[in-house]
Design a protein around this motif. Structure first.
Motif, short mmCIF file in Angstrom:
data_model
loop_
_atom_site.label_atom_id
_atom_site.label_comp_id
_atom_site.label_asym_id
_atom_site.label_seq_id
_atom_site.Cartn_x
_atom_site.Cartn_y
_atom_site.Cartn_z
N GLN A 162 0.79 -1.23 0.00
CA GLN A 162 0.00 0.00 0.00
C GLN A 162 0.82 1.29 0.00
O GLN A 162 0.49 2.22 -0.75
N PRO A 163 1.89 1.41 0.77
CA PRO A 163 2.64 2.66 0.76
C PRO A 163 3.23 3.02 -0.61
O PRO A 163 3.54 4.19 -0.86
N ASN A 164 3.38 2.03 -1.48
CA ASN A 164 3.98 2.27 -2.80
C ASN A 164 3.00 2.18 -3.95
O ASN A 164 3.41 2.22 -5.12
N TYR A 165 1.72 2.05 -3.65
CA TYR A 165 0.73 1.87 -4.69
C TYR A 165 -0.22 3.08 -4.73
O TYR A 165 -1.31 3.05 -4.19
N GLU A 166 0.24 4.14 -5.36
CA GLU A 166 -0.55 5.36 -5.48
C GLU A 166 -1.45 5.29 -6.70
O GLU A 166 -1.02 4.92 -7.79
N VAL A 167 -2.73 5.63 -6.51
CA VAL A 167 -3.71 5.58 -7.60
C VAL A 167 -4.54 6.85 -7.61
O VAL A 167 -4.59 7.59 -6.62
N GLY A 168 -5.20 7.09 -8.73
CA GLY A 168 -6.05 8.26 -8.87
C GLY A 168 -7.47 8.00 -8.38
O GLY A 168 -7.86 6.87 -8.12
N PRO A 169 -8.28 9.06 -8.29
CA PRO A 169 -9.66 8.91 -7.81
C PRO A 169 -10.51 8.04 -8.72
O PRO A 169 -11.43 7.36 -8.24
N GLU A 170 -10.21 8.01 -10.02
CA GLU A 170 -11.00 7.19 -10.93
C GLU A 170 -10.76 5.70 -10.67
O GLU A 170 -11.68 4.88 -10.84
N PHE A 171 -9.57 5.36 -10.25
CA PHE A 171 -9.25 3.98 -9.87
C PHE A 171 -10.10 3.58 -8.65
O PHE A 171 -10.74 2.53 -8.64
N ARG A 172 -10.07 4.42 -7.66
CA ARG A 172 -10.86 4.15 -6.44
C ARG A 172 -12.34 4.05 -6.77
O ARG A 172 -13.06 3.19 -6.23
#
Length: 255
Positions: A162-172
């Protein structure tokens, strides 16, 4: 160099391993045990690496079974070496002497076994496959071969954390559209972005599939470049390509 193989006691009774990049013949950005023919690495060198993995599992190279992974929920049943290579993201078998393998470079490699029925499985569960239900589909396919859900044990291997898996709001939003409860797998990051917990999502999907005994090895592919390949890290470092890690499982009796 000797291969480095991560194992888990939950899968005792099988020959299995989450192989790191150590001990391979590849060089450059692929340095180590790159087992992906889909990479731009030299084909014969990848073949050498895969032969080393097969030998470690005590099978011949033609019995190191794999699939053409497409981030789907498709599963195939393999009964002989002729059954490999199909488009799918998981394999199951009850045939001794066949090693089921999955390639990853941040996605979850999941190895499964029902020791009582002698049924095993291997799944490639990136965010898309996991969301589409590849883990449930793998468990269901194992059932058709005689496995019992409550007896299946599953281990998630090295994956991006999780600390290295940054995603955008569309992914969420894709996850929340599927189930609002999926919000628990995200924490707020910087500039309106989020951090996604892929292994936690995988564990919950396994539990929802009726698995009672499961684990994650707690190795992060992104954070440890000496041991693991990482697609995301290769992008951030602007590398031309990246290696593929292999994870595999086979029944101990027979060859």
């Amino acid at each position: 160099m000797t291969l480095e193989v991560i194992t888990d006691p939950l899968l005792d009774g099988t020959t299995h391993g989450f192989f790191t990049r150590k001990g391979g013949a590849s060089s450059g950005v692929f340095a180590g045990l790159n087992c992906g023919y889909g990479s731009s690495d030299q084909h014969d060198v990848v073949g050498i690496n895969r032969a080393r993995v097969a030998a470690s599992l005590n099978v011949t190279t033609d019995r190191l079974m794999g699939v053409h992974q497409t981030h789907s929920s498709d599963v195939i049943v393999v009964e002989s070496p002729a059954d490999g290579g199909a488009e799918a993201d998981a394999l199951v078998t009850r045939t001794p002497g066949l090693a089921l393998s999955i390639l990853t470079a941040d996605c979850q490699p999941v190895l499964l076994a029902d020791p009582k029925s002698g049924v095993i499985g291997a799944a490639h569960a990136g965010w898309k496959g996991a969301l589409f239900g590849v883990l449930e589909a793998t468990v269901a396919a194992m059932e058709t071969l005689g496995a019992t859900r409550t007896q299946i044990k599953a281990v998630i291997g090295p994956s991006i954390s999780q600390p290295n898996y940054e995603v955008g709001p569309e992914f969420r939003d894709r996850f929340l559209d599927a189930n609002a409860d999926h919000d628990r797998f995200f924490v707020a990051g910087q500039s309106g972005r989020f951090q996604f917990d892929l292994p936690a999502f995988g564990l919950v999907q396994l539990r929802a599939s009726g698995i009672n005994q499961m684990a994650w090895t707690r190795h992060c592919t992104y954070a440890d470049p000496d041991r693991f390949y990482s697609y995301r890290r290769s992008v951030h470092q602007k590398e031309a390509d990246y290696g593929r890690l292999i994870s595999a499982i086979c029944l101990k009796n027979g060859r």
